[in-house]
Design an enzyme around this catalytic site. Structure first.
Site, PDB file in Angstrom:
ATOM      1  N   GLY A 354     104.274  69.396 -66.163  1.00  0.00           N
ATOM      2  CA  GLY A 354     104.828  70.024 -66.545  1.00  0.00           C
ATOM      3  C   GLY A 354     103.184  71.318 -66.695  1.00  0.00           C
ATOM      4  O   GLY A 354     101.916  71.407 -66.871  1.00  0.00           O
ATOM      5  N   THR A 355     103.678  72.580 -66.127  1.00  0.00           N
ATOM      6  CA  THR A 355     101.822  73.432 -65.639  1.00  0.00           C
ATOM      7  C   THR A 355     102.583  75.052 -65.573  1.00  0.00           C
ATOM      8  O   THR A 355     103.776  75.309 -64.873  1.00  0.00           O
ATOM      9  CB  THR A 355     101.563  72.927 -64.766  1.00  0.00           C
ATOM     10  N   VAL A 356     101.782  75.902 -65.906  1.00  0.00           N
ATOM     11  CA  VAL A 356     101.967  77.215 -65.703  1.00  0.00           C
ATOM     12  C   VAL A 356     101.290  77.791 -64.801  1.00  0.00           C
ATOM     13  O   VAL A 356      99.893  78.125 -65.329  1.00  0.00           O
ATOM     14  CB  VAL A 356     102.132  78.069 -66.904  1.00  0.00           C
TER      15      VAL A 356
END
Length: 535
Positions: A354-356
């Site tokens: 999970g990353t932005v």
């Protein structure tokens, strides 16, 4: 009026967004608007990027948090700068210590995979070096969203709900209750359109803004982090936090068909993208939707990933030089291994994460490619009491094999999945791009660059195009939108093709290109709540 915001029965279409004065593209609409708000207040692209990044810790906590890491590529006054703000393992953790405890592999949750958070230091460093506005102004939108709350967007609610379900099953122990108190205050995940707020987040962001992040590493927030660590048997110490500094690095590149494609050097995995492009440029690609085009990309990527998983670690501990891996002679050597059939490389098994990611640009010519993450969704499952700080589980990527380049060691930076990308041509910036999503990231970078350069796709189409993801061995997952005749041809070539049930694992990308007239063209990810804010 009743409706299901996740029920989308018909194909939808997005268009490339154009503007002159500024643009922010990211995976959450309110966060993109937070960056645009800072641009309109007189901030530059760097200010906008920091504002968006801070806002995303509130507006998309399923993928990042205040306790995560960050990397950035910044185009400023005709030069590209790289920032590595990934934190090392605690100085008190070691292979011997884990062996004494009977730990056979790095767990996903709890204190063992927690590494020093680098994101707050990145915000302060970028703001201090390149920003025009005070950090207290830049973080104000994030603070306001935390205090006043906001309604969840659809994809955000989907992954929030999934995380709560998983955490209720696997997180056992009093140290995890603070996560549930923060992110599931009603005993469940907030739903799409339901308002969530966190005064703890707001208070922490205020302290970071007022102290330029020093509170996080040597002040009140640091004390709370260390107390929490000591109470529940963690290894993170005051010394780990006080000694941390982000590092300015020289970006690395390859020339791909006349364009320079840039990445952050190791310990990031951007090197995998560059190695794959270096191999791929020896082939002519004639048609986007052909099995040959898919096959060549997959084979180049697999060869590059094998090397990346073997050699990439803390740059101070790497046994092979980046220059050797990016040399033309080595690319040719690897290229010769590609034939008509799928090869079987030996490598570890990639996992999703999970990353932005965000891209920002202003009317002055500044451009930023920025990425931050807690690694796996919400991270370790640990939230520091009364702070909203969700600690990352980045240390999960460490090997416990003492002969592996990326083996765990005290104060060591691990193999890092998050990578920002950038493109230049000659001495001019073309712009930032990125595709977040664990080990999908270099694969997404490769596919987006091929779409844009080989097939002249506009920014939105380059992101809309069907994606594939190599998993291990000959296994490749593809989206359902990949044409069936291509799937059948790839199967005949020896690929073990799996059709994914949804597109959640294929990354989330953003692109901003600047043309010769200074006009900005942006695209955003259709697989999430993506938005381009511009003026």
């Amino acid at each position: 009026m009743k409706f299901n915001s996740l029920h989308i029965p018909y194909p939808s279409q997005r268009m490339t967004v154009y503007s002159q004065n500024g643009m922010v593209a990211t995976s959450q609409p309110l966060a993109a608007q937070a960056g645009l708000e800072i641009l309109k207040r007189g901030g530059n692209a760097i200010d906008a990027a920091v504002a968006t990044a801070a806002a995303l810790t509130v507006l998309e906590p399923t993928s990042n948090g205040i306790g995560g890491d960050a990397f950035a590529l910044v185009w400023h006054e005709g030069r590209l700068h790289g920032l590595n703000s990934s934190g090392p393992s605690p100085k008190k953790i070691s292979l011997e210590e884990l062996a004494r405890k009977g730990v056979k592999e790095m767990p996903k949750f709890g204190w063992l995979p927690v590494t020093v958070p680098g994101a707050p230091a990145a915000w302060a460093e970028l703001s201090g070096k390149f920003g025009k506005l005070p950090l207290s102004d830049v973080l104000q939108p994030a603070i306001e969203y935390a205090e006043q709350g906001y309604p969840l967007s659809p994809i955000l609610s989907k992954y929030w709900g999934r995380a709560v379900q998983i955490f209720q099953e696997v997180l056992k122990g009093p140290e995890f209750e603070y996560w549930f108190h923060t992110f599931a205050p009603k005993g469940r995940a907030p739903r799409a359109g339901e308002v969530w707020r966190s005064q703890d987040h707001a208070n922490t962001l205020k302290l970071i803004a007022e102290t330029k992040a020093s509170s996080f590493y040597q002040g009140e927030l640091a004390e709370k982090i260390v107390h929490f660590s000591q109470k529940y048997g963690g290894y993170l110490s005051q010394e780990d936090l006080e000694s941390y500094q982000p590092e300015w690095v020289e970006p690395i590149k390859v020339n791909y068909r006349g364009y320079d494609v840039w990445e952050i050097p190791p310990n990031g995995q951007g090197l995998v993208t560059l190695m794959a492009l270096n191999i791929l440029k020896g082939f002519d690609l004639f048609e986007k939707e052909s099995a040959r085009t898919y096959h060549l990309q997959m084979e180049a990527l697999k060869l590059a990933f094998v090397d990346g998983l073997k050699y990439i670690t803390d740059p101070d501990r790497m046994k092979v030089k980046v220059e050797e891996l990016l040399s033309e002679s080595y690319a040719e050597q690897r290229r010769k291994q590609i034939g008509e059939r799928a090869i079987l490389p030996q490598a570890g098994k990639p996992y999703t994460g999970g990353t932005v990611y965000l891209a920002a640009a202003d009317g002055e010519g500044n451009m930023v490619s920025f990425i931050q993450s807690n690694y796996m969704g919400f991270g370790s499952g640990l939230v520091v009491p009364e702070t909203g700080i969700s600690l990352q589980n980045r240390g999960h990527t460490f090997s416990l094999d003492p002969d592996h380049a990326n083996c765990l060691a005290p104060g060591k930076r691990t193999y890092h999945t998050i990578i920002p990308g950038f493109v230049t041509k000659g001495d001019q910036a073309v712009g930032p791009f990125g595709v977040m999503g664990g080990f999908m990231q270099p694969q997404g970078h490769l596919q987006v660059i091929v779409n844009a350069i080989d097939f002249a796709m506009n920014p939105q189409s380059a992101l809309d195009a069907p994606r594939w993801q190599w998993k291990e061995g000959k296994i490749v997952e593809v989206e359902r939108s990949v044409p069936d005749h291509i799937v059948q041809d790839l199967l005949a070539r020896g690929h073990d093709i799996r059709i994914a049930p949804d597109s959640g694992g294929f990354g989330r990308g953003q692109i901003i290109w600047r043309n010769q007239d200074g006009v900005l063209a942006g695209g955003t990810e259709p697989r999430t709540d993506g938005a381009v804010a511009a003026w």
